[in-house]
Write an enzyme that holds these catalytic residues in place. Structure first.
Site, mmCIF file in Angstrom:
data_model
loop_
_atom_site.group_PDB
_atom_site.id
_atom_site.type_symbol
_atom_site.label_atom_id
_atom_site.label_comp_id
_atom_site.label_asym_id
_atom_site.label_seq_id
_atom_site.Cartn_x
_atom_site.Cartn_y
_atom_site.Cartn_z
ATOM 1 C CB THR A 155 -0.922 0.047 1.239
ATOM 2 O OG1 THR A 155 -0.123 0.143 2.419
ATOM 3 C CG2 THR A 155 -1.800 -1.204 1.325
ATOM 4 C CE LYS A 283 18.774 1.397 -18.365
ATOM 5 N NZ LYS A 283 18.629 2.704 -19.022
ATOM 6 C CD GLU A 290 9.980 2.363 -20.075
ATOM 7 O OE1 GLU A 290 10.708 2.342 -19.073
ATOM 8 O OE2 GLU A 290 10.401 2.660 -21.215
ATOM 9 C CE LYS A 325 -17.694 7.451 -40.602
ATOM 10 N NZ LYS A 325 -18.383 8.618 -40.037
#
Length: 470
Positions: A155, A283, A290, A325
């Site tokens: 929480t 990385k 994301e 549309k």
């Protein structure tokens, strides 16, 4: 080229006005629905004797031929036509002459486009529902495999109480199950046929609207011709449902992003659903999660755009409604793409169970259970709460978990503690003694999983009686 409505006008429309007015660049997306609707309309005209049997059959055969050529790439829809309706009718007239000119008998472009949009949206509702169901199946598989995988529940993004991965995934199962219920509800409410409403006041031709509705798989015709051509509630409801689906996907994506971080390391995203850095070789970025999170705003935008467009439109049809549309099509495609990609990412994701368990253990997630232990041994809850708070402070100072404290250390703070405290606050006990419906205990979770399996074994779409063309 000459406009279908050009008889009233004495000079050509300004080119800029024509381009501004035209919708062919985006409404060609429902070419199939336009031709299916025309086929049903013509069959009804033939049944009613408004067209001869030969005229009806010639038009139907020609429309099917045009549809086949468009889908096969032999016939290209170009922007020389104002809209998809003009394209289809022009091709029909080219091939059938005067017979082709009878296609539009008893029909307006207003009820024609209302039908096309409704048919297209109905198909998208069904397709989206299937994708949500596939995501639910993926989530349920993870639940089945992880009823004993302990992790912290949070929480305020702070560790709160121990749960299981199955329990955490179960929360998303509930969200996406509600999404399917919304889609089913939208389908039931929207599945009525506007064709035959005319421009706004019906028509003097003896149309059989019930027959047309039946041919197209609708429950029946719409009951007010003005509402029939100007209603876009079903589309607003669908965009709202898509926005809720995207909100759920975005929340899920946010957690995947957090869990994938170096600080958590709860998950490892498969190489196929992540990318690296152009400069930092270490990385592994959660790009899909994301992008799903980012594209949520795009779907919200379509909903707000249509709500804004519709808010000031008097009855019946107005050209503003052409704006229903482009953004809607984009939102539908975006949501479908996000559902498919997210499901693939989730299905291939690896969960670091040891890290999850260790995180729960070191986050004082069993503090509430320690307080419950004291309550069960006669200590008032408010006092027990304060005692465990002092224990947490002690552990923080020592950089240990509650479980790491010796019995003497515990008794120094509260003499009520006995040897059985360690069993009472173990992660497994904390989770598995929670057996109320909806709780993370193994027995409770297995009952819920059985209910979910039963739910997924049935499919509301199996009970639909739609024509094959739809």
């Amino acid at each position: 080229m000459a406009q279908l409505w050009g008889g009233r006008f004495t000079k050509e429309t300004d080119k800029l006005v024509y381009n501004f007015n035209a919708s062919i660049s985006f409404d060609q997306k429902f070419y199939k629905q336009d031709m299916e609707g025309s086929i049903a309309h013509v069959k009804m005209l033939g049944k009613q004797g408004i067209l001869t049997e030969k005229e009806m059959q010639d038009i139907v055969d020609c429309l099917k031929e045009i549809l086949k050529e468009v889908e096969g790439g032999k016939l290209i829809i170009t922007d020389e036509y104002e809209d998809i309706h003009s394209f289809v009718e022009a091709k029909l007239i080219d091939r059938l002459g005067d017979t082709g000119k009878k296609l539009h008998t008893g029909r307006s472009r207003n009820d024609q486009v209302a039908l096309d949009m409704r048919l297209y949206t109905r198909q998208e509702v069904l397709h989206t529902d299937k994708l949500v169901k596939e995501l639910l199946e993926t989530i349920l598989k993870i639940m089945e495999e992880n009823t004993e995988t302990i992790m912290p529940g949070f929480t305020h993004l702070q560790k709160a109480q121990p749960i299981t991965l199955a329990h955490h995934m179960g929360a998303y199962f509930e969200m996406f199950r509600r999404d399917r219920l919304r889609l089913q509800d939208i389908f039931q409410r929207m599945n009525y046929c506007p064709l035959g409403s005319g421009a706004l006041a019906g028509t003097t031709y003896p149309l059989d609207r019930e027959y047309t509705a039946e041919l197209l798989g609708f429950y029946g015709p719409t009951l007010n011709s003005m509402d029939g051509v100007s209603d876009r509630d079903y589309l607003i409801e669908f965009l709202s449902a898509l926005s809720t689906i995207m909100m759920h996907l975005s929340r899920f994506s946010e957690e995947v992003i957090i869990w994938n971080s170096n600080e958590y390391q709860f998950v490892e995203i498969d190489d196929a659903y992540s990318t690296g850095s152009s400069i930092m070789p270490q990385k592994k970025n959660p790009d899909i999660a994301e992008l799903v999170r980012g594209k949520t705003g795009r779907v919200y935008g379509a909903l707000m755009s249509l709500l804004t467009t519709m808010k000031g439109i008097p009855l019946a049809y107005n050209k503003d409604m052409q704006e229903d549309k482009e953004l809607s099509f984009d939102a539908m495609d975006t949501a479908k793409g996000c559902l498919a990609l997210f499901k693939g990412m989730l299905a291939t994701m690896k969960f670091n169970k040891e890290k999850m368990h260790d995180s729960a253990n070191k986050g004082f997630t069993n503090a509430t259970d320690a307080a419950d232990y004291l309550v069960n041994h006669g200590v008032p809850f408010r006092d027990a709460h304060g005692i465990v708070g002092r224990i947490v402070l002690y552990c923080l100072d020592k950089k240990i978990a509650i479980d790491d404290m010796s019995l003497d250390e515990l008794k120094a703070i509260c003499p009520v503690f006995e040897e059985d405290i360690y069993e009472a606050i173990s992660m497994e006990t904390c989770v598995n003694k929670r057996l109320t419906v909806g709780a993370p205990g193994k027995d409770a979770m297995e009952k819920v999983i059985a209910l979910h399996k039963e739910y997924l074994a049935k499919d509301w779409q199996d009970e639909l009686n739609l024509p094959e063309e739809a």
